[in-house]
Design an enzyme around this catalytic site. Structure first.
Site, PDB file in Angstrom:
ATOM      1  N   HIS A  49       0.848  -1.192   0.000  1.00 62.27           N
ATOM      2  CA  HIS A  49       0.000   0.000   0.000  1.00 62.27           C
ATOM      3  C   HIS A  49       0.883   1.241   0.000  1.00 62.27           C
ATOM      4  O   HIS A  49       2.101   1.150   0.220  1.00 62.27           O
ATOM      5  CB  HIS A  49      -0.950  -0.001   1.204  1.00 62.27           C
ATOM      6  CG  HIS A  49      -0.265   0.066   2.538  1.00 62.27           C
ATOM      7  ND1 HIS A  49      -0.152  -1.007   3.386  1.00 62.27           N
ATOM      8  CD2 HIS A  49       0.355   1.094   3.165  1.00 62.27           C
ATOM      9  CE1 HIS A  49       0.503  -0.653   4.476  1.00 62.27           C
ATOM     10  NE2 HIS A  49       0.832   0.624   4.367  1.00 62.27           N
TER      11      HIS A  49
HETATM   12  P1  TYD Z   1      -2.231  -4.100   7.301  1.00 66.44           P
HETATM   13  O1  TYD Z   1      -2.366  -2.696   6.802  1.00 66.44           O
HETATM   14  O2  TYD Z   1      -2.728  -5.196   6.424  1.00 66.44           O
HETATM   15  O3  TYD Z   1      -0.711  -4.392   7.684  1.00 66.44           O
HETATM   16  P2  TYD Z   1       0.602  -4.311   6.734  1.00 66.44           P
HETATM   17  O4  TYD Z   1       0.370  -3.203   5.777  1.00 66.44           O
HETATM   18  O5  TYD Z   1       1.704  -4.014   7.686  1.00 66.44           O
HETATM   19  O6  TYD Z   1       0.800  -5.603   6.080  1.00 66.44           O
HETATM   20  O7  TYD Z   1      -2.929  -4.164   8.723  1.00 66.44           O
HETATM   21  C1  TYD Z   1      -3.412  -5.377   9.282  1.00 66.44           C
HETATM   22  C2  TYD Z   1      -4.665  -5.077  10.095  1.00 66.44           C
HETATM   23  O8  TYD Z   1      -4.369  -4.237  11.206  1.00 66.44           O
HETATM   24  C3  TYD Z   1      -5.717  -4.358   9.275  1.00 66.44           C
HETATM   25  O9  TYD Z   1      -6.973  -4.927   9.608  1.00 66.44           O
HETATM   26  C4  TYD Z   1      -5.672  -2.934   9.769  1.00 66.44           C
HETATM   27  C5  TYD Z   1      -5.187  -3.079  11.200  1.00 66.44           C
HETATM   28  N1  TYD Z   1      -4.408  -1.946  11.692  1.00 66.44           N
HETATM   29  C6  TYD Z   1      -4.955  -1.132  12.666  1.00 66.44           C
HETATM   30  O10 TYD Z   1      -6.107  -1.327  13.117  1.00 66.44           O
HETATM   31  N2  TYD Z   1      -4.213  -0.079  13.142  1.00 66.44           N
HETATM   32  C7  TYD Z   1      -2.974   0.187  12.685  1.00 66.44           C
HETATM   33  O11 TYD Z   1      -2.328   1.160  13.149  1.00 66.44           O
HETATM   34  C8  TYD Z   1      -2.412  -0.655  11.642  1.00 66.44           C
HETATM   35  C9  TYD Z   1      -1.038  -0.392  11.097  1.00 66.44           C
HETATM   36  C10 TYD Z   1      -3.169  -1.716  11.193  1.00 66.44           C
END
Ligand code: TYD
Length: 136
Positions: A49
């Site tokens: 992302h």
């Molecule tokens: P995700 O964005 O998929 O993690 P990465 O980009 O590191 O692979 O996040 C995983 C889950 O955690 C998603 O459901 C969103 C949640 N999340 C939060 O609730 N708060 C946060 O600060 C972050 C970073 C993720």
């Protein structure tokens, strides 16, 4: 590309090591949120992302991991393998994290609270947004 390594305060003595980052002093933003990735499962790529406004610092405080970064024009690979290495990532950078070593812990300092509306999770949408900004 709006990424750069930033200077951490590195303190150490015969008892061990201690690293510090102070918001607005060592890095360009106040820290509003901290999270960390750990027990990452082999073979998965995380991230995938970009953010519209969020600024972040990534530090692999244990083990190592690789990052693929893309600003819509060029791609860069970075290895985070040292707790002294803080990587600043500005807005508008697509990131993918992979090849986490056993026991790796990736610490992230963020300039804003969690906001799903700040995410661009579709790579084609990301490229279109870069195009619209005249980046591509
Ligand atoms: P995700 O964005 O998929 O993690 P990465 O980009 O590191 O692979 O996040 C995983 C889950 O955690 C998603 O459901 C969103 C949640 N999340 C939060 O609730 N708060 C946060 O600060 C972050 C970073 C993720």
């Amino acid at each position: 590309m709006d990424i750069r390594f930033c200077n951490l305060q590195i303190h150490g003595d015969n008892r061990g090591k201690l690293n510090v980052i102070e918001g607005k002093k060592d890095i360009p933003f106040e820290i509003k949120r901290v999270y960390f990735l750990y027990e990452t499962v082999n073979g998965f790529v995380r991230g995938k992302h970009a953010h519209k406004k969020l600024e972040q610092i990534l530090i692999c405080v244990g083990g190592k991991c690789s990052l693929r970064l893309n600003d819509g024009i060029k791609e860069q690979e970075v290895v985070l393998d040292n707790p002294n290495k803080g990587l600043y990532i500005g807005p508008g950078i697509w990131r993918e994290m992979y090849d986490f070593s056993e026991g790796a812990i990736l610490l992230v300092l963020a300039s804003e609270l969690y906001d799903e509306d700040d995410y661009i999770r579709d790579y084609h949408v990301f490229l279109k947004m870069c195009e619209a900004k005249g980046i591509k």
